[in-house]
Design a protein around this motif. Structure first.
Motif, PDB file in Angstrom:
ATOM      1  N   VAL A   1       0.877  -1.164   0.000  1.00  0.00           N
ATOM      2  CA  VAL A   1       0.000   0.000   0.000  1.00  0.00           C
ATOM      3  C   VAL A   1       0.914   1.214   0.000  1.00  0.00           C
ATOM      4  O   VAL A   1       1.647   1.432   0.970  1.00  0.00           O
ATOM      5  N   GLY A   2       0.893   1.985  -1.084  1.00  0.00           N
ATOM      6  CA  GLY A   2       1.783   3.133  -1.172  1.00  0.00           C
ATOM      7  C   GLY A   2       3.219   2.682  -1.048  1.00  0.00           C
ATOM      8  O   GLY A   2       3.641   1.730  -1.690  1.00  0.00           O
ATOM      9  N   ARG A   3       3.959   3.331  -0.154  1.00  0.00           N
ATOM     10  CA  ARG A   3       5.367   2.957   0.033  1.00  0.00           C
ATOM     11  C   ARG A   3       5.545   1.896   1.120  1.00  0.00           C
ATOM     12  O   ARG A   3       6.661   1.534   1.472  1.00  0.00           O
ATOM     13  N   PHE A   4       4.430   1.420   1.673  1.00  0.00           N
ATOM     14  CA  PHE A   4       4.470   0.440   2.752  1.00  0.00           C
ATOM     15  C   PHE A   4       4.127  -0.962   2.247  1.00  0.00           C
ATOM     16  O   PHE A   4       3.408  -1.116   1.271  1.00  0.00           O
ATOM     17  N   ILE A   5       4.602  -1.949   2.997  1.00  0.00           N
ATOM     18  CA  ILE A   5       4.173  -3.330   2.788  1.00  0.00           C
ATOM     19  C   ILE A   5       3.590  -3.788   4.120  1.00  0.00           C
ATOM     20  O   ILE A   5       4.288  -3.809   5.141  1.00  0.00           O
ATOM     21  N   LEU A   6       2.309  -4.111   4.108  1.00  0.00           N
ATOM     22  CA  LEU A   6       1.597  -4.508   5.319  1.00  0.00           C
ATOM     23  C   LEU A   6       1.796  -5.999   5.547  1.00  0.00           C
ATOM     24  O   LEU A   6       1.656  -6.792   4.614  1.00  0.00           O
ATOM     25  N   ASP A   7       2.097  -6.391   6.777  1.00  0.00           N
ATOM     26  CA  ASP A   7       2.284  -7.820   7.047  1.00  0.00           C
ATOM     27  C   ASP A   7       1.031  -8.594   6.656  1.00  0.00           C
ATOM     28  O   ASP A   7       1.108  -9.569   5.904  1.00  0.00           O
ATOM     29  N   PHE A   8      -0.131  -8.154   7.164  1.00  0.00           N
ATOM     30  CA  PHE A   8      -1.399  -8.787   6.820  1.00  0.00           C
ATOM     31  C   PHE A   8      -2.457  -7.705   6.675  1.00  0.00           C
ATOM     32  O   PHE A   8      -2.449  -6.725   7.411  1.00  0.00           O
ATOM     33  N   TYR A   9      -3.377  -7.915   5.754  1.00  0.00           N
ATOM     34  CA  TYR A   9      -4.406  -6.923   5.497  1.00  0.00           C
ATOM     35  C   TYR A   9      -5.715  -7.608   5.155  1.00  0.00           C
ATOM     36  O   TYR A   9      -5.747  -8.518   4.329  1.00  0.00           O
ATOM     37  N   CYS A  10      -6.795  -7.171   5.813  1.00  0.00           N
ATOM     38  CA  CYS A  10      -8.142  -7.661   5.513  1.00  0.00           C
ATOM     39  C   CYS A  10      -8.907  -6.514   4.852  1.00  0.00           C
ATOM     40  O   CYS A  10      -9.281  -5.550   5.536  1.00  0.00           O
ATOM     41  N   PRO A  11      -9.136  -6.591   3.537  1.00  0.00           N
ATOM     42  CA  PRO A  11      -9.821  -5.498   2.848  1.00  0.00           C
ATOM     43  C   PRO A  11     -11.269  -5.300   3.290  1.00  0.00           C
ATOM     44  O   PRO A  11     -11.758  -4.174   3.297  1.00  0.00           O
ATOM     45  N   ALA A  12     -11.953  -6.357   3.698  1.00  0.00           N
ATOM     46  CA  ALA A  12     -13.362  -6.248   4.066  1.00  0.00           C
ATOM     47  C   ALA A  12     -13.571  -5.320   5.259  1.00  0.00           C
ATOM     48  O   ALA A  12     -14.583  -4.628   5.342  1.00  0.00           O
ATOM     49  N   CYS A  13     -12.626  -5.298   6.179  1.00  0.00           N
ATOM     50  CA  CYS A  13     -12.778  -4.440   7.357  1.00  0.00           C
ATOM     51  C   CYS A  13     -11.639  -3.433   7.490  1.00  0.00           C
ATOM     52  O   CYS A  13     -11.496  -2.811   8.547  1.00  0.00           O
ATOM     53  N   LYS A  14     -10.852  -3.283   6.432  1.00  0.00           N
ATOM     54  CA  LYS A  14      -9.748  -2.316   6.394  1.00  0.00           C
ATOM     55  C   LYS A  14      -8.856  -2.446   7.626  1.00  0.00           C
ATOM     56  O   LYS A  14      -8.522  -1.475   8.286  1.00  0.00           O
ATOM     57  N   LEU A  15      -8.492  -3.684   7.916  1.00  0.00           N
ATOM     58  CA  LEU A  15      -7.699  -3.990   9.107  1.00  0.00           C
ATOM     59  C   LEU A  15      -6.295  -4.428   8.718  1.00  0.00           C
ATOM     60  O   LEU A  15      -6.118  -5.346   7.923  1.00  0.00           O
ATOM     61  N   VAL A  16      -5.317  -3.751   9.293  1.00  0.00           N
ATOM     62  CA  VAL A  16      -3.901  -4.046   9.079  1.00  0.00           C
ATOM     63  C   VAL A  16      -3.372  -4.728  10.331  1.00  0.00           C
ATOM     64  O   VAL A  16      -3.598  -4.257  11.446  1.00  0.00           O
ATOM     65  N   ILE A  17      -2.645  -5.831  10.135  1.00  0.00           N
ATOM     66  CA  ILE A  17      -2.003  -6.537  11.238  1.00  0.00           C
ATOM     67  C   ILE A  17      -0.503  -6.463  11.004  1.00  0.00           C
ATOM     68  O   ILE A  17      -0.012  -6.885   9.963  1.00  0.00           O
ATOM     69  N   GLU A  18       0.223  -5.923  11.977  1.00  0.00           N
ATOM     70  CA  GLU A  18       1.672  -5.838  11.901  1.00  0.00           C
ATOM     71  C   GLU A  18       2.278  -6.725  12.975  1.00  0.00           C
ATOM     72  O   GLU A  18       1.833  -6.700  14.125  1.00  0.00           O
ATOM     73  N   VAL A  19       3.278  -7.518  12.597  1.00  0.00           N
ATOM     74  CA  VAL A  19       4.000  -8.375  13.532  1.00  0.00           C
ATOM     75  C   VAL A  19       5.406  -7.797  13.647  1.00  0.00           C
ATOM     76  O   VAL A  19       6.160  -7.789  12.683  1.00  0.00           O
ATOM     77  N   ASP A  20       5.714  -7.294  14.842  1.00  0.00           N
ATOM     78  CA  ASP A  20       6.951  -6.555  15.044  1.00  0.00           C
ATOM     79  C   ASP A  20       8.021  -7.397  15.712  1.00  0.00           C
ATOM     80  O   ASP A  20       7.812  -7.943  16.795  1.00  0.00           O
ATOM     81  N   GLY A  21       9.185  -7.444  15.074  1.00  0.00           N
ATOM     82  CA  GLY A  21      10.348  -8.109  15.644  1.00  0.00           C
ATOM     83  C   GLY A  21      11.133  -7.145  16.513  1.00  0.00           C
ATOM     84  O   GLY A  21      10.715  -6.002  16.753  1.00  0.00           O
ATOM     85  N   GLY A  22      12.280  -7.579  16.961  1.00  0.00           N
ATOM     86  CA  GLY A  22      13.107  -6.792  17.865  1.00  0.00           C
ATOM     87  C   GLY A  22      13.521  -5.444  17.319  1.00  0.00           C
ATOM     88  O   GLY A  22      13.653  -4.474  18.066  1.00  0.00           O
ATOM     89  N   ILE A  23      13.724  -5.336  16.013  1.00  0.00           N
ATOM     90  CA  ILE A  23      14.154  -4.071  15.419  1.00  0.00           C
ATOM     91  C   ILE A  23      13.162  -2.948  15.670  1.00  0.00           C
ATOM     92  O   ILE A  23      13.526  -1.780  15.716  1.00  0.00           O
ATOM     93  N   HIS A  24      11.908  -3.305  15.852  1.00  0.00           N
ATOM     94  CA  HIS A  24      10.884  -2.280  16.048  1.00  0.00           C
ATOM     95  C   HIS A  24      11.064  -1.527  17.366  1.00  0.00           C
ATOM     96  O   HIS A  24      10.541  -0.427  17.516  1.00  0.00           O
ATOM     97  N   GLN A  25      11.821  -2.086  18.294  1.00  0.00           N
ATOM     98  CA  GLN A  25      12.109  -1.366  19.542  1.00  0.00           C
ATOM     99  C   GLN A  25      12.993  -0.149  19.277  1.00  0.00           C
ATOM    100  O   GLN A  25      12.975   0.804  20.052  1.00  0.00           O
ATOM    101  N   THR A  26      13.737  -0.162  18.182  1.00  0.00           N
ATOM    102  CA  THR A  26      14.627   0.958  17.853  1.00  0.00           C
ATOM    103  C   THR A  26      14.007   1.923  16.849  1.00  0.00           C
ATOM    104  O   THR A  26      14.636   2.910  16.493  1.00  0.00           O
TER     105      THR A  26
END
Length: 133
Positions: free
Chosen positions: A55-80
């Motif tokens: 989507v745009g410049r992003f890549i969503l981990d998981f996306y449900c178009p019916a309810c416009k829901l994005v699911i992101e699974v964050d690893g350790g790098i996301h703490q920084t």
């Protein structure tokens, strides 16, 4: 005269982003793969999810178009990169999406709870205006 789509781009993506999304789908992290096992093929509440969806410049981990829901699974790098993740979430909300974030640890240690949160959120009525404070 009806408007015709002149491009196959998904909300402003580029061919490079779409190719990178394909590569990511083939190389899911262990936590993403574990969650995808439960989301794929409409297994969760009959909802269809897409994996590594551009989507745009992003890549969503998981996306449900019916309810416009994005699911992101964050690893350790996301703490920084908390500021980046917050800005990314805000941008996705501007697009009208709801965003749920889970850590790798949450997915791996308590997938059932994660799935329940996803299902409850998906079943909750949503209007994009409700994401702004």
């Amino acid at each position: 005269m009806p408007l015709r789509k002149t491009t196959n781009r998904i909300r402003g993506t580029t061919p490079q982003i779409e190719e990178f999304a394909r590569q990511l789908r083939q190389n899911l992290t262990p936590a993403e793969a574990y969650l995808w096992e439960a989301l794929r093929n409409k297994q969760l509440g009959g909802l269809r999810f897409r994996c590594q969806h551009p989507v745009g410049r992003f890549i969503l981990d998981f996306y449900c178009p019916a309810c416009k829901l994005v699911i992101e699974v964050d690893g350790g790098i996301h703490q920084t990169q908390l500021d980046y993740d917050e800005a990314r979430t805000e941008k996705l909300q501007e697009y009208g999406y709801r965003v749920l974030r889970f850590t790798n640890k949450e997915v791996m240690s308590d997938r059932d709870r994660v799935l329940q949160i996803i299902l409850t959120t998906a079943q909750t009525p949503f209007s994009p205006e409700s994401t702004t404070p």
